[in-house]
Design a protein around this motif. Structure first.
Motif: not given
Length: 340
Positions: A245-273
């Motif tokens: 689980a990740v709490f990002a300080g704003n939505d832009q940071l969250a957007l970057g996290v989601l992109r990185a998770v997707w690129e690594r072949g992981l899924r949100a929220p199945e692998d990371v919320s």
């Protein structure tokens, strides 16, 4: 006004009462006056009114010139609230946060004869310079001052803000209640009040659940920094060592996290919320739609203007903290069960 009164068949004083929304005017009389105003195309003469009342009906608004969602939304909300109260707004933008630049802006407003000033002050340096300025008119900071600062504030340093700390607790508690054993925080810049308060709320929520917080990842507010932090987190998750689980300080940071998770072949929220903060336009259309904390900017703007006008009227005005709202979407879910 004399022409309006003659056409409506009422006194000059009655026209003035209608213009100032006085409650003692009968509805039929009010309608006649408004019809005469429309027919004649009457507009108030602000310069003449200022001579009579010694008020300019203008509020100064200081903003940092940031294109970030929070400061921009706050500026729009303050302008709308001022207009609703019959006030004009004069805006000054800061390009640097040094004391000399801020004093120059405030003196600029003094020369304009503004009735009060609203300072959108998310940054330490802005708030410190404003607090040191001896203003003859009411000044309200839109800033999430820490409780110790807010309690010590005098009339010249009144503040209003969304309760950033409470919002961060809501976000973190959601993830913990879903069953995540830990929540990593991708934090905003720590010379911003909002970022520090969100980090404090994250720590409070973890402490309340008996979780020892790991060191937060400190970033700017940008999606690029979120992406960089997200790549490191995603690598750890892929290795079975990272957070769920990740709490990002704003939505832009969250957007970057989601992109990185997707690129690594992981899924949100199945692998990371992932939870963000702000509820920016379009957050509901991220992939997946982003769980986030919504800030009621219209309420902040209305309170900021009301505090200035209340101070002008001699009312007792107190610092305000406004509750945020947690918006749950599909970027959060319970952690995947571990294999036995």
């Amino acid at each position: 006004m004399a022409d309006v009164a003659a056409l409506a068949g009422v006194s000059h004083q009655t026209v003035s009462r209608v213009l100032n929304a006085h409650p003692s005017v009968r509805e039929a009389t009010r309608d006649k006056v408004l019809a005469a105003i429309e027919e004649l195309g009457y507009r108030r003469n602000s310069a003449a009114r200022a001579l009579v009342t010694s008020r300019s009906a203008t509020l100064g608004v200081v903003t940092t010139g940031s294109a970030l969602f929070g400061p921009t939304s706050t500026l729009i909300a303050v302008e709308e609230a001022a207009r609703d109260q019959g006030y004009f707004v004069s805006v000054a933008t800061l390009r640097s946060y040094d004391t000399a630049s801020i004093n120059q802006v405030l003196e600029h407003f003094m020369a304009q004869g503004v009735d009060g000033i609203v300072v959108i002050a998310p940054h330490d340096a802005v708030a410190a310079a404003v607090e040191s300025f001896r203003s003859p008119v009411p000044v309200v900071l839109v800033a999430a001052l820490e409780p110790s600062s807010a309690d010590a504030s005098g009339p010249s340093t009144l503040s209003v803000a969304v309760d950033q700390r409470a919002g961060a607790r809501l976000a973190t508690e959601l993830l913990l209640d879903l069953g995540h054993a830990d929540v990593v925080h991708v934090a905003g810049p720590q010379d911003w009040f909002d970022a520090r308060e969100r980090l404090a709320g994250w720590r409070e929520a973890l402490d309340a659940h008996g979780v020892r917080p790991a060191r937060p990842r400190e970033c700017s507010w940008s999606a690029g920094d979120g992406y960089a932090a997200g790549r490191d987190l995603a690598e750890a998750v892929a290795a079975g060592e990272g957070p769920t689980a990740v709490f990002a300080g704003n939505d832009q940071l969250a957007l970057g996290v989601l992109r990185a998770v997707w690129e690594r072949g992981l899924r949100a929220p199945e692998d990371v919320s992932v939870v963000g903060f702000d509820d920016v336009a379009g957050a509901a259309y991220f992939v997946p739609p982003l769980t986030t904390v919504r800030q009621p900017f219209a309420e902040v703007g209305a309170h900021a203007v009301a505090m200035v006008l209340g101070s002008l009227a001699g009312d007792t005005v107190a610092t305000r903290r406004i509750a945020p709202e947690l918006v749950v979407r599909s970027s959060t879910a319970p952690p995947r069960p571990t294999a036995r």
